[in-house]
Design a protein around this motif. Structure first.
Motif, PDB file in Angstrom:
ATOM      1  N   TYR B   6       0.864  -1.191   0.000  1.00  0.00           N
ATOM      2  CA  TYR B   6       0.000   0.000   0.000  1.00  0.00           C
ATOM      3  C   TYR B   6       0.897   1.237   0.000  1.00  0.00           C
ATOM      4  O   TYR B   6       1.988   1.211   0.569  1.00  0.00           O
ATOM      5  N   CYS B   8       2.514   4.434   1.113  1.00  0.00           N
ATOM      6  CA  CYS B   8       2.691   5.004   2.447  1.00  0.00           C
ATOM      7  C   CYS B   8       3.764   6.079   2.316  1.00  0.00           C
ATOM      8  O   CYS B   8       4.929   5.776   2.069  1.00  0.00           O
ATOM      9  N   SER B  17       6.208   2.854   0.020  1.00  0.00           N
ATOM     10  CA  SER B  17       5.149   1.865   0.212  1.00  0.00           C
ATOM     11  C   SER B  17       5.533   0.881   1.309  1.00  0.00           C
ATOM     12  O   SER B  17       6.708   0.731   1.643  1.00  0.00           O
ATOM     13  N   GLU B  18       4.531   0.272   1.875  1.00  0.00           N
ATOM     14  CA  GLU B  18       4.713  -0.763   2.890  1.00  0.00           C
ATOM     15  C   GLU B  18       3.829  -1.945   2.501  1.00  0.00           C
ATOM     16  O   GLU B  18       2.916  -1.805   1.693  1.00  0.00           O
ATOM     17  N   ALA B  20       1.084  -5.103   3.358  1.00  0.00           N
ATOM     18  CA  ALA B  20      -0.046  -5.409   4.243  1.00  0.00           C
ATOM     19  C   ALA B  20      -0.506  -6.825   3.951  1.00  0.00           C
ATOM     20  O   ALA B  20      -0.422  -7.293   2.812  1.00  0.00           O
ATOM     21  N   THR B  22      -3.717  -9.095   3.585  1.00  0.00           N
ATOM     22  CA  THR B  22      -5.113  -8.740   3.331  1.00  0.00           C
ATOM     23  C   THR B  22      -5.981  -9.969   3.054  1.00  0.00           C
ATOM     24  O   THR B  22      -5.524 -10.945   2.453  1.00  0.00           O
ATOM     25  N   PRO B  65      -1.781  -3.714   8.022  1.00  0.00           N
ATOM     26  CA  PRO B  65      -0.609  -3.048   7.444  1.00  0.00           C
ATOM     27  C   PRO B  65       0.636  -3.236   8.306  1.00  0.00           C
ATOM     28  O   PRO B  65       0.547  -3.272   9.529  1.00  0.00           O
ATOM     29  N   ALA B  92      -3.278   3.433   4.818  1.00  0.00           N
ATOM     30  CA  ALA B  92      -3.808   2.082   4.618  1.00  0.00           C
ATOM     31  C   ALA B  92      -5.339   2.120   4.603  1.00  0.00           C
ATOM     32  O   ALA B  92      -5.981   1.466   3.781  1.00  0.00           O
TER      33      ALA B  92
END
Lengths: 86, 226
Positions: B6, B8, B17-18, B20, B22, B65, B92
């Motif tokens: 996602y 970030c 980005s980081e 997550a 899901t 996240p 997020a």
């Protein structure tokens, strides 16, 4: 006849040590804690003290933390009861 | 379950980005899960995923996240500020279109204001710090060094500090010292009484408890049906 502090302290130890319900009822004044129970490393002791502060509404001072305090259940209970009586 | 990135933002606004974890099937209820922090993150990770699997089974999407500087993040924790975590939670929530939030322990310190939902074991930043500081005092004492909480707090506020193996920046230390869970009325606190058993974050080692995961997921699933 157990005091409210006694009841709460057994509950806290049950939570921190992951004991089965009722297992802490068997603790007596001579039951060994720190050094006797492998679960009680320094992180777990720190967690135990934070829980005691929260649930017993006391503040544990650095200089009260000595080996004796956590040696036995009896010592820890006597300490908690004295703190709450203040 | 999928691993997704996602967007970030980095400090200063540059794109970053980081990752997550899901469970996303485009369903109506979309739960942002904000994890426990530091040493508790480890102990609560499996439990958190167990709850997410149950939410998935109950028809609820969920998104967990990585906070900058944790897990698979490319960022160095020592350079991360508390504000970065608040921004990550917001980012997020926006990316995944979250409708609700489940904040676990220290995760409750970073809940996006607009989201309704639940908190479990919400804790003040100062309590988290105090426990880690005390563990350090005890470990130092065993090694024959005398340290005290007051001195350590002053040092942490000045130049940051490594606690429980986590290197905290001075900013992170200072903000955590002040942060308390937002008493937003839109968040419902889930009591341990309702979940049953003993809180898993108190244990010395990571553990799991199917009954507790069932109970926590059920509280949320029933809450969403109302």
């Amino acid at each position: 006849m157990t005091s409210d502090t006694d009841h709460k302290l057994r509950r806290i130890l049950t939570d921190v040590l992951g004991l089965k319900p009722g297992q802490a009822d068997a603790f007596d004044a001579d039951t060994g804690l720190f050094g006797h129970l492998p679960e009680l490393d320094s992180m777990a002791v720190a967690g135990l003290l934070t829980e005691m502060e929260d649930r017993l509404d006391i503040v544990v001072e650095d200089d009260e933390l000595d080996g004796e305090l956590l040696e036995t259940y009896g010592n820890l209970l006597a300490y908690a009861e004295a703190k709450r009586a203040r | 379950m999928q691993i997704t990135a996602y967007p970030c933002p980095l400090p200063g606004g540059a794109a970053g980005s980081e990752f997550a974890l899901t469970f996303d099937r485009d369903r109506r209820h979309r739960m942002l899960v904000l994890p426990a922090l530091f040493d508790e993150a480890n102990r609560m990770r499996r439990f958190t995923l167990e709850v997410m699997r149950r939410l998935d089974g109950a028809g609820i999407d969920s998104f967990l996240p990585d906070l900058p500087g944790s897990n698979e993040s490319l960022r160095t924790l020592a350079e991360v500020e508390a504000e970065d975590w608040a921004m990550a939670a917001e980012a997020a929530a926006a990316e995944f279109g979250a409708s609700h939030v489940l904040a676990i322990r220290g995760g409750a310190l970073f809940v996006p204001k607009a989201l309704p939902g639940w908190s479990y074991g919400a804790v003040k930043g100062a309590s988290l710090l105090r426990t880690m500081l005390r563990a350090r005092v005890l470990a130092s004492r065993e090694a024959g060094r005398e340290e005290n909480l007051e001195g350590l707090i002053a040092a942490g506020l000045g130049q940051g500090m490594e606690l429980a193996g986590y290197r905290l920046s001075a900013e992170m230390f200072a903000r955590l010292h002040e942060l308390a869970p937002n008493e937003d009325i839109r968040l419902t606190a889930i009591d341990q009484e309702l979940v049953g058993g003993s809180p898993l974050w108190l244990r010395a080692e990571p553990d799991e408890d199917a009954d507790q995961a069932d109970a926590l997921a059920a509280v949320i699933a029933m809450g969403l049906k109302q």
